[in-house]
Design an enzyme around this catalytic site. Structure first.
Site, PDB file in Angstrom:
ATOM      1  CD  GLN A  64      61.865  81.309  73.370  1.00 26.15           C
ATOM      2  OE1 GLN A  64      60.689  81.331  73.014  1.00 26.15           O
ATOM      3  NE2 GLN A  64      62.512  82.385  73.797  1.00 26.15           N
ATOM      4  CG  HIS A  66      57.405  77.246  74.026  1.00 27.33           C
ATOM      5  ND1 HIS A  66      57.716  78.374  74.743  1.00 27.33           N
ATOM      6  CD2 HIS A  66      57.663  77.551  72.722  1.00 27.33           C
ATOM      7  CE1 HIS A  66      58.136  79.318  73.931  1.00 27.33           C
ATOM      8  NE2 HIS A  66      58.109  78.841  72.696  1.00 27.33           N
ATOM      9  CD  GLU A  83      56.834  78.961  68.932  1.00 30.52           C
ATOM     10  OE1 GLU A  83      56.221  79.376  69.943  1.00 30.52           O
ATOM     11  OE2 GLU A  83      57.987  79.334  68.642  1.00 30.52           O
ATOM     12  CG  HIS A 141      62.143  77.239  69.605  1.00 27.21           C
ATOM     13  ND1 HIS A 141      61.490  76.528  70.597  1.00 27.21           N
ATOM     14  CD2 HIS A 141      61.680  78.512  69.707  1.00 27.21           C
ATOM     15  CE1 HIS A 141      60.668  77.323  71.248  1.00 27.21           C
ATOM     16  NE2 HIS A 141      60.769  78.537  70.730  1.00 27.21           N
ATOM     17  NE  ARG A 161      63.761  85.038  78.381  1.00 26.76           N
ATOM     18  CZ  ARG A 161      63.034  85.571  79.354  1.00 26.76           C
ATOM     19  NH1 ARG A 161      63.259  85.218  80.596  1.00 26.76           N
ATOM     20  NH2 ARG A 161      62.102  86.443  79.081  1.00 26.76           N
TER      21      ARG A 161
END
Length: 317
Positions: A64, A66, A83, A141, A161
């Site tokens: 996926q 972001h 993250e 990642h 995804r």
């Protein structure tokens, strides 16, 4: 506002049995794959900048990506999602993937996403307890099987995804192609000691992640001037008036509280909505101040909350 426990939101998927070591519990040993999200449930929570999670993996999670802040705002969201991962437990040979092995064109990326060969183009790295990985927004990642990970992130759960290993969930290849950085990434971070007890695990423009290793039977003052999320990863003690045991999460903002360390010491992860470690976050109290507990929090009359587990409607894993 006083130091308080964060409430817990749990999503578990019965994909098998995972040896979680000290992270095993009645709730996770038989259904160990999923996530636990820590939240601070009060009016205005939507203004919080960060989100703390625990991830448990028995199978490899989806590949996926972001969006970053610019892409997210163009889609009507307040922020993107960068993250960081702190590995709490790992089975032998467990891996994570952060970034690509080599640069790809958008055409190559789209083709690999459609036929599933994208998995072989990721930069897979072995992961062991104590490892830290930074995953900036836009980085392709995945998290492999056999891991327990503490994840701190910007408060946006938008996930595109790319490949889901044959599962039937929706893919978002076009959106992913638009926001992905199609290149290798420098992800693994090495700790930097601030003091003997404080280690900076990583810092980025959105948050700082630290580890506090506090020796047995000591007392410390914690001063959280910014939004802060803490997780007990070893040992026990009390933080303010709250009992602190392994796996418990705590929220603090504009707070001052004592940490009274138990006989086995205590280890905390603490994430702060700041781009660098705070000066004066932690100090040891002199021996003469250790005899009696001190008031917890700036507003000591505020009501204490308890940890409340409940199921949420799904996880983007």
């Amino acid at each position: 506002m006083t130091l308080d426990r964060a409430s817990v939101r749990t999503t578990l998927k019965p994909w098998g049995r995972l040896d979680l070591g000290p992270w095993a519990s009645e709730n996770h040993q038989d259904s160990p794959v999923g996530e636990i999200s820590f939240a601070y449930d009060e009016a205005g929570e939507r203004d919080r900048l960060l989100l703390l999670k625990l991830l448990f993996t028995r199978e490899t999670l989806s590949i996926q990506v972001h969006p970053d802040d610019a892409a997210a705002k163009s889609m009507g969201m307040e922020s993107g999602k960068s993250e960081a991962w702190y590995v709490l437990a790992a089975e032998h040979g467990a891996q994570v993937a952060v970034g690509l092995k080599r640069p790809l064109t958008q055409l190559e990326f789209r083709k690999a996403a459609i036929d599933g060969s994208i998995e072989g183009l990721l930069d897979w790295q072995e992961a062991a307890a104590g490892d830290v990985f930074y995953v900036p927004a836009g980085t392709v990642h995945a998290i492999g099987a056999g891991l327990v990970i503490a994840e701190i992130q910007q408060r946006n759960d938008t996930t595109f995804r790319i490949w889901d290993h044959g599962r039937s969930r929706e893919l978002h290849i076009e959106q992913a192609t638009a926001v992905a950085r199609l290149e290798p990434a420098s992800s693994r971070k090495l700790p930097r000691h601030i003091t003997v007890e404080r280690s900076e695990l990583m810092s980025c423009p959105f948050f700082t992640l630290e580890r506090l290793d506090l020796p047995a039977d000591t007392v410390w003052e914690l001063i959280a001037s910014r939004e802060s999320w803490a997780l007990v990863v070893a040992g026990d003690g009390t933080i303010g008036t709250l009992t602190a045991t392994i796996g418990e999460g705590f929220f603090a903002e504009a707070d001052r509280a004592d940490i009274r360390v138990g006989p086995d010491g205590i280890v905390l992860l603490i994430a702060t909505a700041a781009s660098a470690p705070a000066i004066g976050l932690l100090k040891q109290l002199p021996a003469k101040d250790r005899a009696q507990p001190r008031p917890a929090g700036v507003n000591s009359g505020s009501e204490e909350r308890s940890v409340t587990p409940f199921r949420s409607p799904g996880a983007s894993l």
